[in-house]
Scaffold this motif. Structure first.
Motif, PDB file in Angstrom:
ATOM      1  N   ASP A 236       0.819  -1.216   0.000  1.00 27.11           N
ATOM      2  CA  ASP A 236       0.000   0.000   0.000  1.00 27.11           C
ATOM      3  C   ASP A 236       0.853   1.266   0.000  1.00 27.11           C
ATOM      4  O   ASP A 236       0.431   2.298  -0.500  1.00 27.11           O
ATOM      5  N   ARG A 237       2.045   1.180   0.569  1.00 22.51           N
ATOM      6  CA  ARG A 237       2.939   2.346   0.633  1.00 22.51           C
ATOM      7  C   ARG A 237       3.796   2.513  -0.615  1.00 22.51           C
ATOM      8  O   ARG A 237       4.525   3.484  -0.732  1.00 22.51           O
ATOM      9  N   GLN A 238       3.706   1.560  -1.541  1.00 27.67           N
ATOM     10  CA  GLN A 238       4.502   1.603  -2.765  1.00 27.67           C
ATOM     11  C   GLN A 238       3.674   2.184  -3.905  1.00 27.67           C
ATOM     12  O   GLN A 238       2.454   2.089  -3.894  1.00 27.67           O
ATOM     13  N   PRO A 239       4.364   2.752  -4.902  1.00 23.65           N
ATOM     14  CA  PRO A 239       3.596   3.173  -6.079  1.00 23.65           C
ATOM     15  C   PRO A 239       3.001   1.940  -6.766  1.00 23.65           C
ATOM     16  O   PRO A 239       3.521   0.838  -6.605  1.00 23.65           O
ATOM     17  N   PRO A 240       1.914   2.125  -7.499  1.00 24.72           N
ATOM     18  CA  PRO A 240       1.310   0.966  -8.186  1.00 24.72           C
ATOM     19  C   PRO A 240       2.316   0.298  -9.125  1.00 24.72           C
ATOM     20  O   PRO A 240       3.189   0.957  -9.682  1.00 24.72           O
ATOM     21  N   PHE A 241       2.165  -0.997  -9.274  1.00 23.92           N
ATOM     22  CA  PHE A 241       3.048  -1.734 -10.173  1.00 23.92           C
ATOM     23  C   PHE A 241       2.746  -1.329 -11.614  1.00 23.92           C
ATOM     24  O   PHE A 241       1.586  -1.271 -12.002  1.00 23.92           O
ATOM     25  N   PRO A 242       3.794  -1.093 -12.409  1.00 30.67           N
ATOM     26  CA  PRO A 242       3.541  -0.897 -13.834  1.00 30.67           C
ATOM     27  C   PRO A 242       2.986  -2.186 -14.434  1.00 30.67           C
ATOM     28  O   PRO A 242       3.184  -3.268 -13.885  1.00 30.67           O
ATOM     29  N   LYS A 243       2.309  -2.073 -15.562  1.00 28.12           N
ATOM     30  CA  LYS A 243       1.674  -3.234 -16.185  1.00 28.12           C
ATOM     31  C   LYS A 243       2.657  -4.367 -16.464  1.00 28.12           C
ATOM     32  O   LYS A 243       2.355  -5.531 -16.287  1.00 28.12           O
ATOM     33  N   ASP A 244       3.854  -4.033 -16.876  1.00 23.52           N
ATOM     34  CA  ASP A 244       4.845  -5.054 -17.223  1.00 23.52           C
ATOM     35  C   ASP A 244       5.892  -5.227 -16.119  1.00 23.52           C
ATOM     36  O   ASP A 244       7.041  -5.544 -16.368  1.00 23.52           O
ATOM     37  N   SER A 245       5.466  -5.048 -14.885  1.00 25.10           N
ATOM     38  CA  SER A 245       6.384  -5.090 -13.749  1.00 25.10           C
ATOM     39  C   SER A 245       7.085  -6.439 -13.620  1.00 25.10           C
ATOM     40  O   SER A 245       6.477  -7.490 -13.774  1.00 25.10           O
ATOM     41  N   GLU A 246       8.374  -6.376 -13.362  1.00 28.60           N
ATOM     42  CA  GLU A 246       9.153  -7.585 -13.115  1.00 28.60           C
ATOM     43  C   GLU A 246       9.554  -7.698 -11.643  1.00 28.60           C
ATOM     44  O   GLU A 246      10.417  -8.478 -11.293  1.00 28.60           O
ATOM     45  N   ILE A 247       8.937  -6.896 -10.800  1.00 28.88           N
ATOM     46  CA  ILE A 247       9.215  -6.972  -9.370  1.00 28.88           C
ATOM     47  C   ILE A 247       8.630  -8.282  -8.871  1.00 28.88           C
ATOM     48  O   ILE A 247       7.447  -8.557  -9.032  1.00 28.88           O
ATOM     49  N   GLY A 248       9.490  -9.084  -8.278  1.00 32.19           N
ATOM     50  CA  GLY A 248       9.067 -10.402  -7.846  1.00 32.19           C
ATOM     51  C   GLY A 248       8.538 -10.426  -6.428  1.00 32.19           C
ATOM     52  O   GLY A 248       8.790  -9.528  -5.619  1.00 32.19           O
ATOM     53  N   ALA A 249       7.802 -11.471  -6.139  1.00 33.72           N
ATOM     54  CA  ALA A 249       7.202 -11.642  -4.824  1.00 33.72           C
ATOM     55  C   ALA A 249       8.261 -11.726  -3.732  1.00 33.72           C
ATOM     56  O   ALA A 249       8.067 -11.202  -2.630  1.00 33.72           O
TER      57      ALA A 249
END
Length: 132
Positions: free
Chosen positions: A103-116
């Protein structure tokens, strides 16, 4: 070359995704898990699958961290990145720590590669700092 070897060779030639479980997927699944753990009903037929995936991932993450910490301790290193609670009744705290972090992070971009794993590690280190 038989068919099995040919298929295996073709499969190995395909590019694999960097992350098996993305941050956006984790967020969706953990929202379902929070609802499940707080007794909220859902009309989504995949609700229990999503919540189970979140809870199972968090359990596996903690198990992996515990093994890593134990092995590091064998060579005289203490990881000490976080000290998460491990009781069955603490599962809601784990889920909410991940959701609060997201919730404190910016929204994920559509092609986000940020992993769990990146998300959970950061969330747990923020929410469950070790007291020494």
């Amino acid at each position: 070359m038989d068919v099995r070897h040919f298929l295996l060779t073709c499969l190995c030639a395909l590019p694999l995704a960097v992350q098996a479980y993305s941050g956006p997927e984790l967020q969706e699944d953990c929202l379902a898990a929070e609802q499940l753990l707080t007794g909220q009903k859902s009309t989504d037929i995949f609700h229990s699958v999503k919540s189970s995936r979140c809870l199972t991932y968090l359990d596996g993450f903690l198990d992996g961290y515990g093994i890593g910490d134990r092995l590091a301790d064998k060579v005289g290193v203490r990881l000490n990145a976080f000290c998460a609670p491990r009781g069955q009744e603490d599962r809601i705290r784990l889920v909410r720590a991940v959701l609060a972090y997201l919730d404190r992070q910016p929204p994920f971009p559509k092609d986000s590669e940020i992993g769990a794993a990146q998300v959970v590690g950061a969330a747990f280190s923020k929410a469950f700092a070790c007291k020494e």
